[in-house]
Design a protein around this motif. Structure first.
Motif, PDB file in Angstrom:
ATOM      1  N   ARG A  29      11.826   3.650  12.876  1.00 39.49           N
ATOM      2  CA  ARG A  29      12.609   2.476  12.502  1.00 39.49           C
ATOM      3  C   ARG A  29      11.702   1.302  12.174  1.00 39.49           C
ATOM      4  O   ARG A  29      11.922   0.572  11.201  1.00 39.49           O
ATOM      5  N   GLU A  30      10.656   1.100  12.970  1.00 39.14           N
ATOM      6  CA  GLU A  30       9.717   0.018  12.702  1.00 39.14           C
ATOM      7  C   GLU A  30       8.946   0.263  11.412  1.00 39.14           C
ATOM      8  O   GLU A  30       8.675  -0.657  10.651  1.00 39.14           O
ATOM      9  N   ARG A  31       8.612   1.521  11.171  1.00 40.12           N
ATOM     10  CA  ARG A  31       7.906   1.843   9.933  1.00 40.12           C
ATOM     11  C   ARG A  31       8.778   1.584   8.720  1.00 40.12           C
ATOM     12  O   ARG A  31       8.314   1.079   7.688  1.00 40.12           O
ATOM     13  N   ALA A  32      10.078   1.897   8.824  1.00 43.02           N
ATOM     14  CA  ALA A  32      10.992   1.637   7.707  1.00 43.02           C
ATOM     15  C   ALA A  32      11.107   0.141   7.447  1.00 43.02           C
ATOM     16  O   ALA A  32      11.167  -0.299   6.295  1.00 43.02           O
ATOM     17  N   ARG A  33      11.144  -0.658   8.542  1.00 43.43           N
ATOM     18  CA  ARG A  33      11.222  -2.109   8.353  1.00 43.43           C
ATOM     19  C   ARG A  33       9.974  -2.637   7.657  1.00 43.43           C
ATOM     20  O   ARG A  33      10.043  -3.536   6.820  1.00 43.43           O
ATOM     21  N   SER A  34       8.815  -2.112   8.020  1.00 45.88           N
ATOM     22  CA  SER A  34       7.575  -2.593   7.404  1.00 45.88           C
ATOM     23  C   SER A  34       7.458  -2.186   5.943  1.00 45.88           C
ATOM     24  O   SER A  34       6.827  -2.879   5.143  1.00 45.88           O
ATOM     25  N   LEU A  35       8.080  -1.067   5.567  1.00 43.46           N
ATOM     26  CA  LEU A  35       8.003  -0.604   4.178  1.00 43.46           C
ATOM     27  C   LEU A  35       9.096  -1.204   3.298  1.00 43.46           C
ATOM     28  O   LEU A  35       8.995  -1.124   2.068  1.00 43.46           O
ATOM     29  N   ALA A  36      10.111  -1.814   3.906  1.00 44.95           N
ATOM     30  CA  ALA A  36      11.238  -2.334   3.126  1.00 44.95           C
ATOM     31  C   ALA A  36      10.819  -3.349   2.073  1.00 44.95           C
ATOM     32  O   ALA A  36      11.274  -3.267   0.924  1.00 44.95           O
ATOM     33  N   PRO A  37       9.960  -4.341   2.384  1.00 44.34           N
ATOM     34  CA  PRO A  37       9.575  -5.298   1.328  1.00 44.34           C
ATOM     35  C   PRO A  37       8.896  -4.634   0.138  1.00 44.34           C
ATOM     36  O   PRO A  37       9.132  -5.015  -1.006  1.00 44.34           O
ATOM     37  N   TYR A  38       8.053  -3.636   0.409  1.00 49.38           N
ATOM     38  CA  TYR A  38       7.357  -2.966  -0.681  1.00 49.38           C
ATOM     39  C   TYR A  38       8.326  -2.124  -1.519  1.00 49.38           C
ATOM     40  O   TYR A  38       8.172  -2.023  -2.741  1.00 49.38           O
ATOM     41  N   LEU A  39       9.323  -1.536  -0.870  1.00 49.66           N
ATOM     42  CA  LEU A  39      10.313  -0.768  -1.617  1.00 49.66           C
ATOM     43  C   LEU A  39      11.147  -1.674  -2.509  1.00 49.66           C
ATOM     44  O   LEU A  39      11.514  -1.297  -3.635  1.00 49.66           O
TER      45      LEU A  39
END
Length: 326
Positions: A29-39
């Protein structure tokens, strides 16, 4: 016989803490949050690569080719290395047009920033009705398409039926009744600069007015109590707040004016005798007009390099001034 059963807990369930170990549900979940801006940036990045990256790469490839009408029709690819760049850089025309383009940009940007700043400060001091009236006029001038505005200026400065010549003649300058504004280098540049400044002032004025609205009024009241005049209030209160905006706007105006193509090309096609050509027009005429496509691509690539050098020089000055102020 009585059977005792364990009573279910009545309080809230225990909070399960995660420490990021393997199998921990909190880590994905934390990894998805960190990748959200780049996506979220991926669509804009993909559009930039398609519409800007590929044309730039294609232009770079053309600049190393001998591509004229014969090669274009027969679909021949003749690589000639850096011959196009050698021919451009060793010729006098390129450096003459480069100096003209830099001077043209400097004059336009100086006029745009000075007049735009004055109009923006005027907007901040006007009443609501007059401010709305002036804002509507600025927005209309800003929203007018470039070719439409250029056509209007061609009519205004026409030799025989132009409004400008008619007004000057009625005002007593009878020698201007049949003046050809496109007949000399200086007069043509005057019209082009007039057009570009007229279309660029609204951007500076409206944004500067918006910047003045965030300045605390208490600072002006304190300056007035200290006996500061209008100039002191501007230099000590207004200007420090507007300085970052002025830096950013000047940077944008340098880019926009330096690559101005439509105004110069549509007004007089770089004439008379190619004396009003700037680098974008020069690249177009050499590439499309003279059908030296490889040469035009080389000039366009050198134009980008020069613009990047001017931008880097300006940013270096701005950053140095900001460091001195700290």
């Amino acid at each position: 016989m009585t059977v005792q059963t364990e009573r279910p807990p009545t309080g809230p369930p225990d909070v399960v803490k995660t420490d990021g170990r393997p199998g921990d549900p909190g880590k994905p979940r934390e990894r998805a949050r960190s990748l959200a801006p780049y996506l979220l940036l991926l669509p804009a990045l993909a559009a930039t690569l398609v519409f800007l990256g590929w044309p730039l790469v294609n232009n770079g490839m053309l600049s190393f080719q001998n591509l004229n009408m014969r090669q274009f029709i027969l679909h021949l690819t003749e690589w000639n290395g850096i011959d196009n760049f050698k021919e451009v850089l060793t010729g006098e025309d390129f450096w003459r047009v480069t100096g003209r383009s830099i001077a043209f940009t400097a004059v336009n940007v100086a006029l745009i920033m000075v007049i735009g700043t004055l109009v923006g400060l005027l907007l901040a001091r006007l009443g609501k009705r007059m401010r709305t009236f002036l804002l509507v006029g600025l927005v209309l001038a800003w929203a007018m398409p470039v070719i439409a505005a250029t056509t209007v200026y061609q009519w205004l400065f026409a030799q025989r039926f132009g409004v400008v010549n008619w007004v000057l003649d009625k005002a007593g300058w009878h020698s201007m009744a049949d003046f050809d504004w496109m007949g000399s280098q200086l007069s043509t540049f005057f019209v082009v600069i007039f057009l570009i400044v007229w279309m660029s002032i609204p951007f500076v004025a409206i944004n500067l007015y918006a910047a003045t609205t965030v300045i605390p009024k208490e600072l002006y009241e304190a300056a007035s109590l200290d006996g500061a005049g209008a100039w002191k209030r501007f230099t000590n209160v207004t200007l420090p707040y507007l300085r970052p905006f002025l830096y950013a706007t000047t940077f944008l105006e340098i880019i926009w004016v330096f690559k101005a193509f439509a105004q110069v090309m549509a007004l007089n096609e770089g004439g008379p005798d190619r004396l009003t050509e700037i680098l974008p027009v020069y690249a177009y005429i050499e590439g499309m007009g003279n059908q030296h496509f490889g040469m035009g691509a080389a000039i366009a690539l050198l134009t980008i390099v020069i613009l990047l050098a001017l931008t880097a020089f300006y940013l270096r000055i701005v950053l140095k001034q900001e460091e001195d102020e700290l």
